[in-house]
Design a protein around this motif. Structure first.
Motif, PDB file in Angstrom:
ATOM      1  N   TYR A   1      11.726  -8.046 -45.720  1.00 53.76           N
ATOM      2  CA  TYR A   1      12.658  -6.931 -45.833  1.00 53.76           C
ATOM      3  C   TYR A   1      13.906  -7.174 -44.980  1.00 53.76           C
ATOM      4  CZ  TYR A   1       9.170  -3.754 -47.998  1.00 53.76           C
ATOM      5  OH  TYR A   1       8.273  -3.152 -48.840  1.00 53.76           O
ATOM      6  N   TYR A   2      13.737  -7.913 -43.873  1.00 51.29           N
ATOM      7  CA  TYR A   2      14.793  -7.945 -42.863  1.00 51.29           C
ATOM      8  C   TYR A   2      15.106  -9.359 -42.373  1.00 51.29           C
ATOM      9  CZ  TYR A   2      13.714  -2.979 -42.917  1.00 51.29           C
ATOM     10  OH  TYR A   2      13.507  -1.689 -43.326  1.00 51.29           O
ATOM     11  N   GLY A   3      15.137 -10.310 -43.287  1.00 52.53           N
ATOM     12  CA  GLY A   3      15.430 -11.682 -42.900  1.00 52.53           C
ATOM     13  C   GLY A   3      16.822 -11.892 -42.357  1.00 52.53           C
ATOM     14  N   ILE A   4      17.715 -10.960 -42.587  1.00 57.84           N
ATOM     15  CA  ILE A   4      19.115 -11.115 -42.208  1.00 57.84           C
ATOM     16  C   ILE A   4      19.422 -10.579 -40.813  1.00 57.84           C
ATOM     17  CG2 ILE A   4      20.009  -8.890 -43.036  1.00 57.84           C
ATOM     18  CD1 ILE A   4      22.255 -10.474 -44.421  1.00 57.84           C
ATOM     19  N   VAL A   5      18.436  -9.908 -40.193  1.00 55.40           N
ATOM     20  CA  VAL A   5      18.662  -9.172 -38.949  1.00 55.40           C
ATOM     21  C   VAL A   5      18.758 -10.116 -37.742  1.00 55.40           C
ATOM     22  CG1 VAL A   5      17.630  -7.460 -37.384  1.00 55.40           C
ATOM     23  CG2 VAL A   5      17.661  -7.051 -39.853  1.00 55.40           C
ATOM     24  N   SER A   6      19.464  -9.674 -36.709  1.00 56.34           N
ATOM     25  CA  SER A   6      19.790 -10.480 -35.521  1.00 56.34           C
ATOM     26  C   SER A   6      18.644 -11.365 -35.051  1.00 56.34           C
ATOM     27  CB  SER A   6      20.196  -9.562 -34.357  1.00 56.34           C
ATOM     28  OG  SER A   6      21.364  -8.849 -34.653  1.00 56.34           O
ATOM     29  N   GLY A   7      18.937 -12.656 -34.888  1.00 54.81           N
ATOM     30  CA  GLY A   7      17.979 -13.608 -34.371  1.00 54.81           C
ATOM     31  C   GLY A   7      17.202 -14.355 -35.429  1.00 54.81           C
ATOM     32  N   THR A   8      16.917 -13.695 -36.539  1.00 48.14           N
ATOM     33  CA  THR A   8      16.088 -14.315 -37.569  1.00 48.14           C
ATOM     34  C   THR A   8      16.793 -15.460 -38.286  1.00 48.14           C
ATOM     35  OG1 THR A   8      14.857 -12.248 -37.842  1.00 48.14           O
ATOM     36  CG2 THR A   8      14.655 -13.867 -39.596  1.00 48.14           C
TER      37      THR A   8
ATOM     38  N   VAL B   1       4.428  -8.439 -29.369  1.00 46.74           N
ATOM     39  CA  VAL B   1       3.901  -9.796 -29.505  1.00 46.74           C
ATOM     40  C   VAL B   1       5.002 -10.817 -29.201  1.00 46.74           C
ATOM     41  CG1 VAL B   1       2.847 -11.468 -31.064  1.00 46.74           C
ATOM     42  CG2 VAL B   1       2.238  -9.036 -31.237  1.00 46.74           C
ATOM     43  N   ARG B   2       4.698 -11.754 -28.318  1.00 46.48           N
ATOM     44  CA  ARG B   2       5.673 -12.786 -27.967  1.00 46.48           C
ATOM     45  C   ARG B   2       5.307 -14.155 -28.537  1.00 46.48           C
ATOM     46  NH1 ARG B   2       9.379 -11.121 -24.211  1.00 46.48           N
ATOM     47  NH2 ARG B   2       8.973  -9.099 -23.233  1.00 46.48           N
ATOM     48  N   ASP B   3       4.085 -14.302 -29.028  1.00 46.44           N
ATOM     49  CA  ASP B   3       3.645 -15.573 -29.590  1.00 46.44           C
ATOM     50  C   ASP B   3       2.825 -15.297 -30.854  1.00 46.44           C
ATOM     51  OD1 ASP B   3       2.853 -18.119 -30.185  1.00 46.44           O
ATOM     52  OD2 ASP B   3       1.521 -18.353 -28.460  1.00 46.44           O
ATOM     53  N   PHE B   4       3.391 -15.679 -32.001  1.00 42.05           N
ATOM     54  CA  PHE B   4       2.718 -15.438 -33.278  1.00 42.05           C
ATOM     55  C   PHE B   4       1.891 -16.642 -33.745  1.00 42.05           C
ATOM     56  CE2 PHE B   4       5.618 -11.895 -33.393  1.00 42.05           C
ATOM     57  CZ  PHE B   4       4.960 -10.938 -34.150  1.00 42.05           C
ATOM     58  N   ALA B   5       1.764 -17.645 -32.899  1.00 42.67           N
ATOM     59  CA  ALA B   5       1.018 -18.846 -33.292  1.00 42.67           C
ATOM     60  C   ALA B   5      -0.407 -18.532 -33.747  1.00 42.67           C
ATOM     61  CB  ALA B   5       1.005 -19.855 -32.143  1.00 42.67           C
ATOM     62  N   PRO B   6      -1.149 -17.632 -33.080  1.00 40.90           N
ATOM     63  CA  PRO B   6      -2.501 -17.319 -33.556  1.00 40.90           C
ATOM     64  C   PRO B   6      -2.521 -16.733 -34.969  1.00 40.90           C
ATOM     65  CG  PRO B   6      -2.241 -16.615 -31.285  1.00 40.90           C
ATOM     66  CD  PRO B   6      -0.874 -16.985 -31.782  1.00 40.90           C
ATOM     67  N   TYR B   7      -1.532 -15.912 -35.297  1.00 44.09           N
ATOM     68  CA  TYR B   7      -1.462 -15.345 -36.651  1.00 44.09           C
ATOM     69  C   TYR B   7      -1.142 -16.438 -37.671  1.00 44.09           C
ATOM     70  CZ  TYR B   7      -1.361 -10.732 -34.434  1.00 44.09           C
ATOM     71  OH  TYR B   7      -1.685  -9.612 -33.714  1.00 44.09           O
TER      72      TYR B   7
ATOM     73  N   SER C   1      12.685  -8.905 -33.294  1.00 39.27           N
ATOM     74  CA  SER C   1      11.974  -9.989 -32.627  1.00 39.27           C
ATOM     75  C   SER C   1      10.641 -10.299 -33.301  1.00 39.27           C
ATOM     76  CB  SER C   1      11.731  -9.641 -31.156  1.00 39.27           C
ATOM     77  OG  SER C   1      10.883  -8.508 -31.023  1.00 39.27           O
ATOM     78  N   ASP C   2      10.033  -9.301 -33.941  1.00 41.82           N
ATOM     79  CA  ASP C   2       8.743  -9.521 -34.585  1.00 41.82           C
ATOM     80  C   ASP C   2       8.844 -10.430 -35.807  1.00 41.82           C
ATOM     81  OD1 ASP C   2       7.265  -8.074 -32.769  1.00 41.82           O
ATOM     82  OD2 ASP C   2       7.381  -6.200 -33.888  1.00 41.82           O
ATOM     83  N   LEU C   3       9.990 -10.454 -36.460  1.00 42.14           N
ATOM     84  CA  LEU C   3      10.177 -11.403 -37.564  1.00 42.14           C
ATOM     85  C   LEU C   3      10.719 -12.732 -37.045  1.00 42.14           C
ATOM     86  CD1 LEU C   3      10.003 -12.037 -40.551  1.00 42.14           C
ATOM     87  CD2 LEU C   3      12.289 -11.062 -40.845  1.00 42.14           C
ATOM     88  N   THR C   4      11.644 -12.654 -36.102  1.00 44.31           N
ATOM     89  CA  THR C   4      12.209 -13.880 -35.532  1.00 44.31           C
ATOM     90  C   THR C   4      11.120 -14.781 -34.960  1.00 44.31           C
ATOM     91  OG1 THR C   4      14.295 -12.769 -34.997  1.00 44.31           O
ATOM     92  CG2 THR C   4      13.778 -14.774 -33.772  1.00 44.31           C
ATOM     93  N   LEU C   5      10.233 -14.209 -34.153  1.00 36.73           N
ATOM     94  CA  LEU C   5       9.179 -15.002 -33.509  1.00 36.73           C
ATOM     95  C   LEU C   5       8.117 -15.459 -34.511  1.00 36.73           C
ATOM     96  CD1 LEU C   5       8.812 -12.962 -30.193  1.00 36.73           C
ATOM     97  CD2 LEU C   5       9.944 -15.171 -30.520  1.00 36.73           C
ATOM     98  N   LEU C   6       7.878 -14.655 -35.546  1.00 40.86           N
ATOM     99  CA  LEU C   6       6.929 -15.064 -36.592  1.00 40.86           C
ATOM    100  C   LEU C   6       7.456 -16.275 -37.360  1.00 40.86           C
ATOM    101  CD1 LEU C   6       4.502 -14.775 -38.488  1.00 40.86           C
ATOM    102  CD2 LEU C   6       5.786 -12.993 -39.721  1.00 40.86           C
ATOM    103  N   ILE C   7       8.711 -16.222 -37.769  1.00 41.62           N
ATOM    104  CA  ILE C   7       9.310 -17.345 -38.501  1.00 41.62           C
ATOM    105  C   ILE C   7       9.338 -18.601 -37.627  1.00 41.62           C
ATOM    106  CG2 ILE C   7      11.456 -18.212 -39.512  1.00 41.62           C
ATOM    107  CD1 ILE C   7      10.225 -16.268 -41.376  1.00 41.62           C
ATOM    108  N   LYS C   8       9.698 -18.431 -36.364  1.00 47.56           N
ATOM    109  CA  LYS C   8       9.734 -19.574 -35.447  1.00 47.56           C
ATOM    110  C   LYS C   8       8.348 -20.216 -35.335  1.00 47.56           C
ATOM    111  CE  LYS C   8      11.037 -20.959 -30.750  1.00 47.56           C
ATOM    112  NZ  LYS C   8       9.783 -21.719 -30.537  1.00 47.56           N
ATOM    113  N   ALA C   9       7.325 -19.389 -35.180  1.00 46.26           N
ATOM    114  CA  ALA C   9       5.965 -19.917 -35.054  1.00 46.26           C
ATOM    115  C   ALA C   9       5.529 -20.626 -36.332  1.00 46.26           C
ATOM    116  CB  ALA C   9       4.994 -18.784 -34.726  1.00 46.26           C
TER     117      ALA C   9
END
Length: 414
Positions: A264-271, A218-224, A243-251
């Motif tokens: 679980y993984y807020g500290i991981v790269s990009g997030t 998933v590249r765009d979490f806006a619908p969720y 990327s699945d958490l990074t893009l979710l938080i960004k959206a």
């Protein structure tokens, strides 16, 4: 690319060791090869790259001094986050002389390793290979699919959910929870355990949404996020990573979602970059560590940052090296079959206190923490990805609190 040069340098250091600094020990100078099988390509490459650097960094540190006097060599192989690629990578690693294998991203690849090693070790006595699971957290891996040839150094999905829901139980503002997770074993388990544990601890909480999405696609979490807003969610529980958490938080931040995230993984790269100032006070994390830990890990965190201009977050890799080197010294051998036996029930001191490798299922029992994303200050100065914010501990849970029962029927070699 700069990071490829850094990895090459790190690999060379890990392979060469530092003989002049090598600690005296019963196995002085013996080389222990650890094959690292995780993604270096695709959407999760940033996570894998960071963890490879962490394995190489601690190999270099432990090569300077460890109880057994061994030298660690890391053999990195890109498994592309695929069970099939992982099986092929494992064969390649064994052909290159590795008798220890480390993997952590994705429970599908983890199960592929377990299945392969069960067959290989049964057919090749004297040439056994031991799996060091540092991050694949599907509870089934130490329950119905447990293996004598696996030790897990992370806390599994159920253990982290135990402390997440213990904390959430005492938060009266939580009323409507939305579950969003990756559609594979870990994500499915997050959903299952969240519903079961909240029902027991806070039956008044409503589950207003429960979605699964493809892993790393998933590249765009806006619908969720739109569904979350429509459902009136005040709290999101997600086991997403990379990327699945990074893009979710960004959206969520882009949409102005007024909800707290339990992760679980807020500290991981990009997030951390995706969270920034907009997520201050709104993102919580269950983990075996946090930013600005006191003691030995703070020193390593600072050294890692200086060396790689990156953040050290898979800190339990330190526990992997600690357990191995202490076991080697104790039994005066690096034979994986002897090591597997000796590590059963082992207790050792790590960066987060005493860790026990439970004999029944080879699941590490350790202290877990709930931390919250807040503005960095004098007491908590280390800021991941130079965001000016950091994860601050708000609750500590002793190992017995986080521990969950196991149904493992361990089949041990005769």
């Amino acid at each position: 690319m700069k990071w490829m040069n850094q990895l090459a340098i790190g690999a060379a250091l890990a392979c060469a060791g530092t003989a002049f600094a090598q600690s005296a020990g019963p196995l002085k100078g013996e080389v222990v090869k650890i094959a690292w099988l995780d993604p270096l390509s695709g959407l999760m490459a940033a996570v894998g790259t960071n963890q490879l650097k962490t394995f190489q960094f601690f190999a270099e540190e432990f090569n300077k001094k460890n109880a057994a006097g061994v030298k660690f060599e890391v053999i990195p192989i890109d498994n592309k986050l695929s069970p099939q690629e992982t099986t092929a990578a494992l064969r390649s690693a064994m052909d290159r002389g590795a008798r220890y294998v480390a993997q952590g991203n994705g429970s599908g690849p983890a199960l592929a390793i377990i299945d392969a090693l069960e067959k290989h070790n049964a057919r090749n006595p004297g040439k056994e290979v031991l799996y060091l699971n540092y991050a694949a957290v599907d509870p089934d891996l130490t329950n119905s699919k447990c293996s004598y040839w696996q030790y897990r150094f992370d806390a599994d999905t159920s253990m982290k959910m135990e402390v997440l829901t213990a904390f959430m139980k005492d938060q009266p503002d939580i009323k409507n929870v939305y579950l969003l997770n990756q559609n594979y074993s870990h994500g499915q388990q997050v959903s299952t355990y969240a519903k079961a544990m909240l029902s027991r601890k806070r039956p008044d909480i409503k589950i207003v949404g429960d979605d699964l999405h493809p892993l790393a696609q998933v590249r765009d979490f806006a619908p969720y996020v739109a569904k979350m807003k429509q459902a009136g969610a005040d709290t999101i529980i997600t086991g997403n990573w990379g990327s699945d958490l990074t893009l979710l938080i960004k959206a969520a931040n882009d949409a102005g979602l007024n909800a707290k995230f339990y992760t679980y993984y807020g500290i991981v790269s990009g997030t951390p970059t995706a969270m920034g100032a907009a997520s201050a006070g709104k993102v919580y994390m269950a983990s075996y560590g946090y930013n600005n830990m006191e003691g030995v890990m703070q020193k390593y965190t600072d050294q890692f940052k200086a060396k790689f201009n990156d953040d050290l977050y898979s800190t339990n890799i330190y526990s992997v090296y600690m357990a191995l080197s202490e076991t080697f010294a104790k039994i005066k051998s690096t034979d994986p079959a002897k090591v597997a036996a000796a590590m059963e029930g082992m207790k050792f001191k790590s960066f987060n206190g005493e860790v026990e490798l439970r004999k029944a299922d080879h699941q590490a029992q350790q202290t877990l923490y709930i931390s919250r994303w807040e503005k960095a200050d004098a007491k908590h100065p280390y800021s991941p990805e130079n965001t000016g914010y950091t994860f601050v501990p708000v609750k500590t849970y002793d190992p017995y609190v986080a521990s969950t029962p196991t149904s493992c029927q361990m089949k041990r070699p005769s």
